[in-house]
Write a protein that holds these residues in place. Structure first.
Motif, PDB file in Angstrom:
ATOM      1  N   ALA A  77       0.837  -1.211   0.000  1.00 56.28           N
ATOM      2  CA  ALA A  77       0.000   0.000   0.000  1.00 56.28           C
ATOM      3  C   ALA A  77       0.870   1.259   0.000  1.00 56.28           C
ATOM      4  CB  ALA A  77      -0.934  -0.008   1.206  1.00 56.28           C
ATOM      5  N   LYS A  78       1.926   1.241   0.781  1.00 55.17           N
ATOM      6  CA  LYS A  78       2.825   2.410   0.840  1.00 55.17           C
ATOM      7  C   LYS A  78       3.487   2.653  -0.518  1.00 55.17           C
ATOM      8  CE  LYS A  78       3.956   2.179   5.779  1.00 55.17           C
ATOM      9  NZ  LYS A  78       5.025   1.916   6.777  1.00 55.17           N
ATOM     10  N   LYS A  79       3.930   1.593  -1.163  1.00 57.32           N
ATOM     11  CA  LYS A  79       4.579   1.734  -2.471  1.00 57.32           C
ATOM     12  C   LYS A  79       3.601   2.239  -3.521  1.00 57.32           C
ATOM     13  CE  LYS A  79       8.327  -1.602  -1.899  1.00 57.32           C
ATOM     14  NZ  LYS A  79       8.920  -2.900  -2.313  1.00 57.32           N
ATOM     15  N   LEU A  80       2.366   1.782  -3.440  1.00 50.09           N
ATOM     16  CA  LEU A  80       1.361   2.255  -4.395  1.00 50.09           C
ATOM     17  C   LEU A  80       1.110   3.750  -4.206  1.00 50.09           C
ATOM     18  CD1 LEU A  80      -0.717   1.669  -6.600  1.00 50.09           C
ATOM     19  CD2 LEU A  80      -2.347   1.054  -4.791  1.00 50.09           C
ATOM     20  N   ILE A  81       0.967   4.186  -2.954  1.00 46.65           N
ATOM     21  CA  ILE A  81       0.740   5.605  -2.671  1.00 46.65           C
ATOM     22  C   ILE A  81       1.911   6.448  -3.172  1.00 46.65           C
ATOM     23  CG2 ILE A  81       0.565   7.294  -0.797  1.00 46.65           C
ATOM     24  CD1 ILE A  81      -1.026   5.125   0.768  1.00 46.65           C
ATOM     25  N   ALA A  82       3.126   5.978  -2.939  1.00 44.48           N
ATOM     26  CA  ALA A  82       4.309   6.730  -3.375  1.00 44.48           C
ATOM     27  C   ALA A  82       4.358   6.831  -4.896  1.00 44.48           C
ATOM     28  CB  ALA A  82       5.568   6.048  -2.851  1.00 44.48           C
ATOM     29  N   ALA A  83       3.959   5.760  -5.584  1.00 44.01           N
ATOM     30  CA  ALA A  83       3.996   5.749  -7.053  1.00 44.01           C
ATOM     31  C   ALA A  83       2.919   6.652  -7.648  1.00 44.01           C
ATOM     32  CB  ALA A  83       3.825   4.317  -7.558  1.00 44.01           C
ATOM     33  N   ILE A  84       1.807   6.819  -6.958  1.00 42.93           N
ATOM     34  CA  ILE A  84       0.718   7.669  -7.468  1.00 42.93           C
ATOM     35  C   ILE A  84       1.146   9.133  -7.490  1.00 42.93           C
ATOM     36  CG2 ILE A  84      -1.596   8.553  -6.964  1.00 42.93           C
ATOM     37  CD1 ILE A  84      -2.257   5.749  -5.852  1.00 42.93           C
ATOM     38  N   GLY A  85       1.867   9.541  -6.472  1.00 44.27           N
ATOM     39  CA  GLY A  85       2.324  10.931  -6.416  1.00 44.27           C
ATOM     40  C   GLY A  85       1.170  11.896  -6.231  1.00 44.27           C
ATOM     41  N   THR A  86       1.101  12.907  -7.094  1.00 43.01           N
ATOM     42  CA  THR A  86       0.075  13.943  -6.951  1.00 43.01           C
ATOM     43  C   THR A  86      -1.179  13.657  -7.765  1.00 43.01           C
ATOM     44  OG1 THR A  86       1.077  15.196  -8.762  1.00 43.01           O
ATOM     45  CG2 THR A  86       1.819  15.707  -6.515  1.00 43.01           C
ATOM     46  N   ARG A  87      -1.181  12.575  -8.502  1.00 45.58           N
ATOM     47  CA  ARG A  87      -2.369  12.267  -9.320  1.00 45.58           C
ATOM     48  C   ARG A  87      -3.497  11.732  -8.437  1.00 45.58           C
ATOM     49  NH1 ARG A  87      -1.162   8.223 -11.936  1.00 45.58           N
ATOM     50  NH2 ARG A  87       0.927   7.868 -11.112  1.00 45.58           N
ATOM     51  N   LYS A  88      -4.694  11.624  -9.001  1.00 48.75           N
ATOM     52  CA  LYS A  88      -5.856  11.259  -8.201  1.00 48.75           C
ATOM     53  C   LYS A  88      -6.693  10.160  -8.869  1.00 48.75           C
ATOM     54  CE  LYS A  88      -6.159  15.986  -6.435  1.00 48.75           C
ATOM     55  NZ  LYS A  88      -7.011  17.196  -6.310  1.00 48.75           N
ATOM     56  N   PRO A  89      -6.116   9.027  -9.159  1.00 48.74           N
ATOM     57  CA  PRO A  89      -6.924   7.940  -9.714  1.00 48.74           C
ATOM     58  C   PRO A  89      -7.837   7.357  -8.640  1.00 48.74           C
ATOM     59  CG  PRO A  89      -4.737   7.148  -9.201  1.00 48.74           C
ATOM     60  CD  PRO A  89      -4.718   8.632  -8.959  1.00 48.74           C
ATOM     61  N   HIS A  90      -8.922   6.786  -9.063  1.00 49.35           N
ATOM     62  CA  HIS A  90      -9.802   6.090  -8.126  1.00 49.35           C
ATOM     63  C   HIS A  90      -9.156   4.756  -7.781  1.00 49.35           C
ATOM     64  CE1 HIS A  90     -13.863   3.863  -7.386  1.00 49.35           C
ATOM     65  NE2 HIS A  90     -13.289   4.218  -6.252  1.00 49.35           N
TER      66      HIS A  90
END
Length: 368
Positions: A77-90
């Motif tokens: 979960a942490k790695k996914l959040i870091a990879a998303i960055g500032t974008r806002k996908p559902h």
């Protein structure tokens, strides 16, 4: 309505049991699916999810050393959040009913859900957490995370399943989960929890008993009553674990001077289908049934099908060529004659599986 092809959905754990089904159903529904496996998640996750409108997060660990299970699911979960960055996908996060239990796997799922919800709140994104019961279906790995898969594998390999704990479990088919995710993607994104209700609550002993009954019917080449969706899904799951010669059935071919006949399909809930070849000039039948309903379907050739009314004795003739089907009512003596020049190929359906101890077949020549 089919979505636009430009809608891009990333699926983590895409090559696992649930992920493979979700990926296929989303792709078939018109989405551009980015399949993310274990290696890609570790090495190029940021690039893989770039420009994705939604992420279905299925990657996880549910078997292994307790500390490793706990740390891995949180780390994903942490790695996914870091990879998303500032974008806002559902984000649609696959959790489990174990989330509500005090065990390492359940605590890790709750912690991961909290992290993703926190990300959504702080960044104006959205995260739907799916609470999912025990999932079963084809391609699930035996001896890993599904007692259904383990039992199916053991029964089809001649092994004796062992019940470790005869508790009640809630089961849901993998396609139900996949289509629920599809519906979520078709709706406006939201943050919160959704619980997928299982299709059946069943004790492990009853589950095993049901699968064993399927196996007994399978030996007789009989399809069980699958009118109940759960039973159908359970049977198709068992069937999916058959391999090699287990998939091949060789029904008995009955031959005589009239031609040949064999029972092709037997169904516990819907009778049986058999196929015959009748030589030119030959008549079959000359009997009636008290309660058995039949259909005669001529596939190839030319035939006369005769029915005799039980009261008036009127004889009705149907001259047919393939393909053509005639309903055979109860109590009506009937026959079928090949009046053509080639072999007559006929498919018969009977509402009952033939029982030699109670055949419900009573001799009576039409017109006599």
């Amino acid at each position: 309505m089919e979505p636009e092809k430009t809608i891009k959905i990333a699926v983590t754990g895409a090559y696992g049991f649930i992920g493979s089904h979700v990926s296929e159903i989303l792709s078939r529904s018109g989405y551009d699916v980015v399949r993310i496996g274990k290696e890609q998640f570790q090495e190029s996750l940021k690039e893989a999810i770039a420009n994705c409108d939604a992420i279905v997060h299925l990657a996880g660990m549910n078997r292994g050393p307790e500390q490793s299970v706990y740390e891995t699911n949180i780390d994903l979960a942490k790695k996914l959040i870091a990879a998303i960055g500032t974008r806002k996908p559902h984000i649609i996060f696959s959790s489990s009913t174990q989330q509500r239990l005090d065990n390492p796997y359940g605590r890790s799922k709750q912690a991961a859900a909290d992290l993703l919800k926190q990300w959504a709140t702080q960044n104006g994104g959205s995260c739907t957490t799916l609470i999912i019961p025990n999932v079963f279906g084809d391609r699930c790995k035996p001896f890993y995370n599904s007692v259904v898969a383990t039992f199916c594998h053991q029964l089809l390999n001649g092994e004796t399943p062992t019940i470790l704990e005869d508790k009640e479990i809630e089961l849901v088919h993998v396609n139900t989960v996949a289509f629920h995710i599809l519906r979520l993607l078709q709706q406006p994104p939201k943050t919160g929890e959704e619980t997928i209700i299982g299709e059946k609550k069943i004790r492990v002993s009853k589950l095993l008993q049901t699968l064993q009954q399927f196996m007994e019917l399978r030996k007789k080449q009989v399809i069980p009553d699958i009118t109940d969706p759960f039973v159908r899904n359970l049977y198709t799951t068992l069937d999916s674990y058959a391999t090699g010669s287990d998939r091949v059935h060789n029904p008995e071919l009955k031959t005589d001077n009239r031609g040949w006949l064999f029972e092709a399909i037997k169904m516990e809930h819907a009778g049986q289908i058999f196929l015959s070849v009748t030589k030119p000039g030959v008549t079959r039948g000359q009997h009636f049934h008290f309660g058995k309903l039949e259909k005669f379907c001529v596939i190839q050739g030319e035939a006369i099908i005769r029915l005799e009314h039980p009261d008036t004795k009127e004889i009705i003739e149907y001259r047919v060529t393939g393909p053509s089907c005639v309903d055979i009512p109860v109590f009506h003596p009937h026959n079928i004659e090949n009046v053509g020049q080639i072999d007559l190929l006929t498919l018969f359906w009977s509402s009952d599986i033939f029982d030699p101890t109670n055949p419900d077949t009573h001799p009576k020549t039409v017109g006599k």
